[in-house]
Design an enzyme around this catalytic site. Structure first.
Site, PDB file in Angstrom:
ATOM      1  N   GLU A 114      -5.421  -8.220  -1.236  1.00  0.00           N
ATOM      2  CA  GLU A 114      -6.114  -8.098   0.048  1.00  0.00           C
ATOM      3  C   GLU A 114      -7.582  -7.816  -0.199  1.00  0.00           C
ATOM      4  O   GLU A 114      -7.912  -6.901  -0.972  1.00  0.00           O
ATOM      5  CB  GLU A 114      -5.556  -6.938   0.898  1.00  0.00           C
TER       6      GLU A 114
ATOM      7  N   GLU B 248       0.830  -1.220   0.000  1.00  0.00           N
ATOM      8  CA  GLU B 248       0.000   0.000   0.000  1.00  0.00           C
ATOM      9  C   GLU B 248       0.858   1.261   0.000  1.00  0.00           C
ATOM     10  O   GLU B 248       0.797   2.090   0.909  1.00  0.00           O
ATOM     11  CB  GLU B 248      -0.943  -0.010   1.198  1.00  0.00           C
TER      12      GLU B 248
HETATM   13  C1  BG6 Z   1      -4.464  -2.925   4.815  1.00  0.00           C
HETATM   14  C2  BG6 Z   1      -3.133  -3.368   5.340  1.00  0.00           C
HETATM   15  O1  BG6 Z   1      -4.473  -1.558   4.893  1.00  0.00           O
HETATM   16  O2  BG6 Z   1      -5.623  -3.296   5.474  1.00  0.00           O
HETATM   17  C3  BG6 Z   1      -3.184  -4.473   6.358  1.00  0.00           C
HETATM   18  O3  BG6 Z   1      -2.264  -3.695   4.287  1.00  0.00           O
HETATM   19  C4  BG6 Z   1      -4.395  -4.319   7.236  1.00  0.00           C
HETATM   20  O4  BG6 Z   1      -1.975  -4.483   7.072  1.00  0.00           O
HETATM   21  C5  BG6 Z   1      -5.635  -4.394   6.354  1.00  0.00           C
HETATM   22  O5  BG6 Z   1      -4.461  -5.216   8.291  1.00  0.00           O
HETATM   23  C6  BG6 Z   1      -6.940  -4.391   7.109  1.00  0.00           C
HETATM   24  O6  BG6 Z   1      -6.977  -3.300   7.974  1.00  0.00           O
HETATM   25  P1  BG6 Z   1      -7.291  -3.457   9.514  1.00  0.00           P
HETATM   26  O7  BG6 Z   1      -7.099  -2.113  10.052  1.00  0.00           O
HETATM   27  O8  BG6 Z   1      -8.695  -3.929   9.592  1.00  0.00           O
HETATM   28  O9  BG6 Z   1      -6.325  -4.450  10.039  1.00  0.00           O
END
Ligand code: BG6
Length: 475
Positions: free
Chosen positions: A372, A179
């Site tokens: 993701e 990111e």
């Molecule tokens: C992304 C990141 O922004 O979102 C992860 O790459 C992160 O590291 C994921 O865990 C989900 O966000 P969160 O805040 O729910 O863990």
């Protein structure tokens, strides 16, 4: 029709949210270790509270996380049972170079990842390695000011040379920075930047961004030299900004917000800064720290694929009165009356994934990788630790269906899909354990209490079936 035969199904995690063992085998301290649980966390992540050492009054969840350092064999076996073709993980830079500026690496750290990759290979799981998932050695933060300093490019290059050579043949897929556009949103989390009072925040952030972009191109160059089989990707936090109304002012606002993120990927894919960023920097009086050779490096060493994270879309408005925002992966969003939101206020929008796939593919015509996607939710296990997470199955099946539509109807080339947090891990934004994404429940609470026992949730069998049918059976 449907996904390609070699589609890479799997899951994604980061070192600091899983490994724990923060001081084992010579590992050094990193920025990501110093994000505390509680109300000050956000200010630390944003670079507004200085947290360069542990402070006894806070609890730091990354210290232990889910102790994957000691459980990785068990966890990878469970991923294999689901049929994973790929496992995306990141390296803790400080296991390999504890301070970041040493000449020689720490053999114990290198060996740890070698063993882990071999464990993946045992099950024919392809590792997809994020070189830096928000990870900066604290020594580099304190001594050099992290990515605002050009020397970081050399330290990162040293790390890359070491890992590309050591893991040649074991790892083929790489992502240079997780990111990368988060440098602008959460500078300490994403790039180890604490903004000093006398500094201009934009100058610091764009300077650091340039250094990361140069480092990314250099990494791509070295990866291809060491092994032409290597595939290197960039990684965008896609936030799909929608205009709140059809007022052209709102449309323009959404376009600007989108460009702010896309400019990083423009550089990594097209090899040069887009005109709108150069103009913006000119207006702000910011000079990018180009040195001789940067221009050519960026142009010649572009990425092989575009990775991105997608959790939700967002809504933006040009109206300065519209300040009533709700949650969403560190990007503020106005409420969207057409969408429901997760327990953390992230608005659930499967079609937004198809829109995002189309937008990115139209812009770059490169293979895409959804690295993701997932639902952070409160899971309530029964006495045996079993969770009936139908809400997670619903979220994921709708998103996979939207991705399949992008492939089938729009012709988007998608290489793979890795669900965020296939096993419950510490949340990056809140530090909580109760924000769970996994197919596997981990017995650990926000305060770090629990046995760390792993238990399959209902979604475990569901995802296994999705993979076995190459995404045909999503019910
Ligand atoms: C992304 C990141 O922004 O979102 C992860 O790459 C992160 O590291 C994921 O865990 C989900 O966000 P969160 O805040 O729910 O863990």
């Amino acid at each position: 029709m449907g996904f390609r035969e070699d589609f890479l199904w799997g899951g994604a995690t980061s070192a600091n949210q899983t490994e724990g063992a923060y001081n084992i085998d010579g590992r050094g301290l990193a920025n990501v270790d110093l994000a505390p649980l509680g109300e000050d966390r956000e200010a630390v992540l944003m670079g507004k509270i200085k947290m360069f050492e542990f402070d006894d009054k806070y609890n730091y969840p990354a210290k232990q996380a889910i102790d994957m350092f000691h459980h990785y064999k068990e966890d990878i076996a469970l991923f294999a049972e689901m049929g994973f073709k790929v496992y995306r993980l990141s390296l803790a830079w400080t296991r390999i170079f504890p301070n970041g500026d040493e000449e020689e690496p720490n053999e114990a750290g290198l060996q740890f990842y070698e063993d882990l990759f071999k464990e993946c290979r045992k099950y024919n799981i392809e590792p997809l390695v994020t070189i830096s998932h928000f990870d900066v050695p604290m020594h580099l933060v304190k001594e050099y000011g992290s990515w605002r300093n050009r020397k970081m490019v050399d330290f990162y290059e040293r790390l890359c040379k070491e890992i590309f050579n050591r893991y040649k043949g074991l790892v083929k897929y790489w992502i240079t920075f997780n990111e990368i556009n988060m440098v602008l949103e959460a500078p300490f989390l994403a790039a180890g930047l604490y903004i000093e009072e006398h500094e201009d925040a934009d100058t610091v952030k764009f300077t650091a961004s340039h250094h990361e972009l140069v480092a990314s191109a250099l990494a791509t160059k070295i990866a291809h030299e060491v092994d032409p089989e290597n595939k290197v990707g960039c990684m965008l936090a896609a936030n799909a900004p929608y205009p709140r109304t059809c007022n052209p002012e709102d449309i323009w606002k959404a376009k600007q917000v989108e460009n702010q993120s896309y400019f990083f990927i423009d550089v990594q894919v097209r090899g040069e800064y887009p005109a709108f960023t150069l103009k913006e920097l000119e207006r702000k009086g910011i000079t990018l720290p180009f040195v001789e050779g940067d221009k050519e490096l960026l142009k010649q060493h572009t990425v092989d694929f575009v990775g991105f994270s997608y959790y939700s879309s967002s809504v933006v408005s040009a109206d300065p009165e519209m300040t009533d925002t709700i949650g969403g992966n560190l990007f503020p969003s106005l409420p969207n009356p057409y969408l429901k939101a997760s327990d953390w206020g992230w608005q659930i929008d499967p079609l937004g994934l198809r829109i995002t796939l189309n937008n990115i593919y139209d812009r770059y015509q490169k293979p895409l990788f959804v690295v993701e996607n997932g639902l952070g939710a409160v899971d309530v296990p029964d006495k045996a630790g079993y969770v009936e997470d139908d809400y997670r199955i619903k979220y994921l099946s709708e998103h996979i269906r939207a991705m399949r539509d992008a492939v089938d109807y729009d012709g988007v080339d998608v290489l793979g899909y890795t669900v965020w947090g296939p096993i419950d891990i510490v949340s990056a934004s809140t530090g909580e354990m109760k924000k769970r994404y996994g197919f596997i429940y981990v017995d650990r609470d926000d305060q770090g209490q629990g046995t760390l026992k792993r238990t399959k949730k209902k979604s475990f069998e569901w995802y296994k079936k999705v993979i076995a049918t190459n995404g045909k059976d999503l019910d």
